[in-house]
Write an enzyme that holds these catalytic residues in place. Structure first.
Site, short mmCIF file in Angstrom:
data_model
loop_
_atom_site.label_atom_id
_atom_site.label_comp_id
_atom_site.label_asym_id
_atom_site.label_seq_id
_atom_site.Cartn_x
_atom_site.Cartn_y
_atom_site.Cartn_z
N LEU A 1 61.74 33.30 30.34
CA LEU A 1 62.78 33.00 31.32
C LEU A 1 62.23 32.02 32.35
CD1 LEU A 1 65.61 33.54 32.46
CD2 LEU A 1 64.62 35.46 33.75
N LYS B 1 66.10 29.46 16.79
CA LYS B 1 64.73 29.26 17.23
C LYS B 1 63.74 29.74 16.17
CE LYS B 1 65.76 27.42 21.19
NZ LYS B 1 65.42 26.02 21.51
N ASP C 1 70.09 12.42 25.52
CA ASP C 1 70.88 13.54 26.04
C ASP C 1 72.34 13.14 26.08
OD1 ASP C 1 71.73 15.89 27.46
OD2 ASP C 1 69.74 16.00 28.38
N TYR D 1 71.31 32.35 18.64
CA TYR D 1 70.32 31.48 19.29
C TYR D 1 68.92 31.81 18.79
CZ TYR D 1 67.66 29.39 23.18
OH TYR D 1 66.78 28.67 23.94
N CYS E 1 73.18 10.48 23.54
CA CYS E 1 73.06 10.78 22.11
C CYS E 1 73.45 12.22 21.84
CB CYS E 1 71.62 10.53 21.65
SG CYS E 1 71.35 10.84 19.89
N ASP E 2 74.28 12.42 20.82
CA ASP E 2 74.60 13.76 20.32
C ASP E 2 73.62 14.07 19.20
OD1 ASP E 2 75.60 16.09 19.26
OD2 ASP E 2 77.65 15.36 19.02
N ILE F 1 64.16 21.88 31.88
CA ILE F 1 62.84 21.76 31.27
C ILE F 1 62.63 20.36 30.70
CG2 ILE F 1 61.41 22.56 29.35
CD1 ILE F 1 62.59 25.37 29.82
#
Length: 235
Positions: free
Chosen positions: A173, A145, A32, A141, A48-49, A13
């Site tokens: 999904l 969110k 990323d 998770y 990058c973390d 995405i």
């Protein structure tokens, strides 16, 4: 030309969002831990973390030097592991929140001064339709969110006067490469059967919603969560 930062922009995405914003004429940086599958013209790739505050601040500084002060911020990076709550490793709980929630905190903190100075900004956080219909094995998770959804609502109140909008996009999904590899087709079919639009969502569906929310046309929309799940949730 406005500058955008997209976390988790190397694949899935996030990569679709990067491509859509580039097509819309923005200068785009991808933050990323992994590299994209192939070089992308006009995209600044920054390793990058997101869980590391100093690394995020350094990455944003690099974006500012290379492309200009970012005024569009999209937090798409996420850590996700499926496990029953009773079996969840505390390290996975910690990593889920450090990447998903702390990453958003570090990113907004690093980019907010530039947006305020510009008197204009767009913040979009990618959440999940699982917050509205939680599946088993994902309580950690879903909790992360939910925290992001609350952050969006709170920030929208604080930043509206600065000309900055803050919204969430909640995908259902989605047929990313990882999802198609890890999730059986039977589950995709089950989800399609619950949707009003009976096809599997694609990364470009999510990217289109993000592109609208960061545009000038969306300047009077803030504090909202836009579900992009083919009508599965219908809230």
């Amino acid at each position: 030309m406005r500058t955008a930062v997209v976390t988790g922009g190397a694949r899935g995405i996030g990569a679709a969002i990067v491509a859509r914003l580039r097509a819309a004429g923005l200068a785009v940086a991808s933050l990323d831990l992994i590299a994209p599958d192939a070089p992308r013209d006009g995209v600044l790739e920054v390793a990058c973390d997101l869980a590391d505050a100093a690394a995020v601040a350094s990455a944003v500084d690099r974006v500012g030097t290379g492309l200009g002060t970012p005024v569009v911020v999209v937090h798409c990076a996420a850590f996700q592991k499926v496990a029953p709550f009773a079996d969840l490793d505390p390290g996975d709980w910690d990593r889920t929140f450090r990447v998903n929630v702390d990453g958003a905190f570090h990113l907004v903190r690093a980019t907010l001064p530039g947006m305020r100075a510009a008197g204009w900004g767009r913040i979009v956080v990618i959440t999940s339709s699982s917050y509205f219909a939680p599946p088993p094995g994902m309580s950690h998770y879903v909790a992360s969110k939910g925290a992001l959804t609350g952050l969006v609502r709170g920030l929208s109140t604080e930043l509206g006067g600065d000309g900055i909008t803050v919204n969430a996009v909640a995908p259902g999904l989605t047929g990313t490469e990882n999802a198609r590899r890890d999730i059986p087709e039977e589950h995709f079919a089950l989800v399609r059967g619950r949707q009003a639009v009976p096809r599997t969502g694609e990364p470009d569906d999510i990217a289109a919603a993000v592109a609208f929310l960061v545009s000038d046309d969306a300047g009077f929309i803030t504090g909202q969560t836009l579900l992009v799940d083919g009508g599965e949730s219908r809230l």
